[in-house]
Design an enzyme around this catalytic site. Structure first.
Site, PDB file in Angstrom:
ATOM      1  N   ASP A 165       0.846  -1.191   0.000  1.00 34.34           N
ATOM      2  CA  ASP A 165       0.000   0.000   0.000  1.00 34.34           C
ATOM      3  C   ASP A 165       0.887   1.249   0.000  1.00 34.34           C
ATOM      4  O   ASP A 165       1.910   1.310   0.686  1.00 34.34           O
ATOM      5  CB  ASP A 165      -0.915   0.004   1.235  1.00 34.34           C
ATOM      6  CG  ASP A 165      -2.053   0.998   1.102  1.00 34.34           C
ATOM      7  OD1 ASP A 165      -3.206   0.564   0.919  1.00 34.34           O
ATOM      8  OD2 ASP A 165      -1.794   2.229   1.169  1.00 34.34           O
ATOM      9  N   HIS A 207     -10.109  -5.052  -3.614  1.00 31.78           N
ATOM     10  CA  HIS A 207      -8.804  -5.277  -2.999  1.00 31.78           C
ATOM     11  C   HIS A 207      -9.002  -5.767  -1.586  1.00 31.78           C
ATOM     12  O   HIS A 207      -9.915  -5.321  -0.889  1.00 31.78           O
ATOM     13  CB  HIS A 207      -7.932  -4.016  -3.007  1.00 31.78           C
ATOM     14  CG  HIS A 207      -8.629  -2.775  -2.583  1.00 31.78           C
ATOM     15  ND1 HIS A 207      -9.547  -2.110  -3.366  1.00 31.78           N
ATOM     16  CD2 HIS A 207      -8.563  -2.069  -1.426  1.00 31.78           C
ATOM     17  CE1 HIS A 207      -9.997  -1.051  -2.717  1.00 31.78           C
ATOM     18  NE2 HIS A 207      -9.424  -1.010  -1.530  1.00 31.78           N
TER      19      HIS A 207
HETATM   20  P1  5GP Z   1      -9.835   1.447   0.324  1.00 30.82           P
HETATM   21  O1  5GP Z   1     -10.177   2.578   1.227  1.00 30.82           O
HETATM   22  O2  5GP Z   1     -10.446   1.597  -1.055  1.00 30.82           O
HETATM   23  O3  5GP Z   1     -10.164   0.095   0.948  1.00 30.82           O
HETATM   24  O4  5GP Z   1      -8.258   1.429   0.200  1.00 30.82           O
HETATM   25  C1  5GP Z   1      -7.557   1.906  -0.892  1.00 30.82           C
HETATM   26  C2  5GP Z   1      -6.106   1.783  -0.557  1.00 30.82           C
HETATM   27  O5  5GP Z   1      -5.362   1.972  -1.738  1.00 30.82           O
HETATM   28  C3  5GP Z   1      -5.599   2.802   0.460  1.00 30.82           C
HETATM   29  O6  5GP Z   1      -5.037   2.131   1.574  1.00 30.82           O
HETATM   30  C4  5GP Z   1      -4.571   3.610  -0.319  1.00 30.82           C
HETATM   31  O7  5GP Z   1      -3.448   4.002   0.461  1.00 30.82           O
HETATM   32  C5  5GP Z   1      -4.184   2.655  -1.432  1.00 30.82           C
HETATM   33  N1  5GP Z   1      -3.741   3.323  -2.662  1.00 30.82           N
HETATM   34  C6  5GP Z   1      -4.362   4.335  -3.302  1.00 30.82           C
HETATM   35  N2  5GP Z   1      -3.689   4.675  -4.411  1.00 30.82           N
HETATM   36  C7  5GP Z   1      -2.615   3.845  -4.473  1.00 30.82           C
HETATM   37  C8  5GP Z   1      -1.545   3.717  -5.406  1.00 30.82           C
HETATM   38  O8  5GP Z   1      -1.438   4.432  -6.396  1.00 30.82           O
HETATM   39  N3  5GP Z   1      -0.626   2.752  -5.153  1.00 30.82           N
HETATM   40  C9  5GP Z   1      -0.721   1.934  -4.051  1.00 30.82           C
HETATM   41  N4  5GP Z   1       0.246   1.026  -3.904  1.00 30.82           N
HETATM   42  N5  5GP Z   1      -1.717   2.032  -3.161  1.00 30.82           N
HETATM   43  C10 5GP Z   1      -2.658   2.985  -3.372  1.00 30.82           C
END
Ligand code: 5GP
Length: 125
Positions: free
Chosen positions: A39, A110
């Site tokens: 992440d 994810h």
């Molecule tokens: P959600 O809130 O949708 O469950 O989590 C999305 C996750 O994706 C977050 O923890 C955020 O830090 C991660 N994330 C967002 N953009 C990117 C990116 O460009 N690369 C990576 N490796 N993680 C990302």
């Protein structure tokens, strides 16, 4: 901003771009059906995301539309990544946010793997 998980899959989402190699990631695992990478904004010493390669918005979308083989392979991939990260013995947490109330931000399914320290209560109180 949280996403509306009932919207159709948006192939311009950030994880779709990572899957196409348009955006880099710190990869930890890849097979035919899944990709795992660190992440970008880790919330624990180990914070890895595992995503299916298929175009699924959320767990709801995946569990409705994916084949049994895709689902089995993805679940096995999550377990394999956690084992490879050395998290089985100390323990770890899986999290999948789905939709508005969970604050899902990226509209490609994810599973978060958190580990590397005692993780505290399951939800904020
Ligand atoms: P959600 O809130 O949708 O469950 O989590 C999305 C996750 O994706 C977050 O923890 C955020 O830090 C991660 N994330 C967002 N953009 C990117 C990116 O460009 N690369 C990576 N490796 N993680 C990302």
């Amino acid at each position: 901003m949280p996403i509306d998980p009932t919207l159709p899959y948006d192939d311009q989402n950030i994880f779709a771009k990572i899957l196409r190699g348009e955006i880099p990631c710190k990869k930890v695992f890849e097979d035919d059906c899944a990709l795992a990478f660190h992440d970008i904004n880790p919330q624990a010493p180990t914070h890895v995301l595992v995503i299916p390669k298929g175009a699924y918005v959320s767990w709801d979308d995946f569990s409705t539309k994916a084949s049994d083989a895709e689902i089995a392979e993805f679940v096995r991939a999550v377990g394999q990544v956690a084992r490879a990260l050395g998290l089985v013995e100390p323990g770890y947490r899986l999290l999948a946010n789905i939709g508005m109330d969970s604050h899902q931000e990226v509209p490609h399914l994810h599973v978060h793997i958190f580990g590397g320290k005692p993780l505290g209560p399951m939800l904020m109180r």
